[in-house]
Design an enzyme around this catalytic site. Structure first.
Site, PDB file in Angstrom:
ATOM      1  N   MET A   1       2.272   0.450  -4.371  1.00 49.07           N
ATOM      2  CA  MET A   1       2.291  -0.859  -4.765  1.00 49.07           C
ATOM      3  C   MET A   1       1.708  -1.618  -3.720  1.00 49.07           C
ATOM      4  SD  MET A   1       6.012  -2.979  -4.905  1.00 49.07           S
ATOM      5  CE  MET A   1       6.503  -2.474  -3.081  1.00 49.07           C
TER       6      MET A   1
ATOM      7  N   GLY B   1       0.773  -1.049   0.092  1.00 52.53           N
ATOM      8  CA  GLY B   1       0.024   0.068  -0.016  1.00 52.53           C
ATOM      9  C   GLY B   1       0.910   1.428  -0.060  1.00 52.53           C
ATOM     10  N   HIS B   2       2.108   1.273  -0.296  1.00 54.88           N
ATOM     11  CA  HIS B   2       3.024   2.260  -0.469  1.00 54.88           C
ATOM     12  C   HIS B   2       3.842   2.073  -1.368  1.00 54.88           C
ATOM     13  CE1 HIS B   2       4.967  -0.730   2.363  1.00 54.88           C
ATOM     14  NE2 HIS B   2       6.119  -0.229   1.807  1.00 54.88           N
ATOM     15  N   ALA B   3       4.812   3.203  -1.888  1.00 57.20           N
ATOM     16  CA  ALA B   3       5.822   3.070  -2.737  1.00 57.20           C
ATOM     17  C   ALA B   3       7.277   3.498  -2.134  1.00 57.20           C
ATOM     18  CB  ALA B   3       5.525   3.776  -4.019  1.00 57.20           C
TER      19      ALA B   3
END
Length: 102
Positions: A98, A50-52
């Protein structure tokens, strides 16, 4: 998609005892390995991530089983399915989100 990604295929050494795949930093991948982490016992239908990582190079491998990697920068979305332990998804400097899931 900001940043880049590509699917890498790692070497397979096979004989009657089974297959062996290896990854060497700065040889099979373009950077040195600083950290290894892995997920396991993730229930079906679950999502992780849930992050990049805007300033990071990483390779994601499905060592056992399979999962999809969802990539999105808010304008474009892509899904990459990983289901072989000798393939790795190389991710470099992604600006977006992502997450991993089914």
């Amino acid at each position: 998609m900001s940043g880049s990604w590509e699917l890498l295929r790692f070497p397979i050494v096979n004989d009657r005892r089974g297959n062996l795949t290896f990854i060497e930093g700065s040889r099979n991948i373009s950077f040195g390995i600083s950290r290894v982490y892995y997920l396991y016992d993730v229930p079906g239908g679950s999502f992780r991530g849930g992050h990049a990582h805007k300033e990071l190079e990483q390779v994601v491998i499905a060592v056992s089983g399979s999962f999809d990697v969802h990539l999105s920068d808010g304008r474009r979305s892509e899904v990459v399915s990983l289901n072989r332990s000798y393939y790795g998804l190389y991710l470099k400097n992604l600006e977006g989100v992502m997450y991993f899931g089914d």
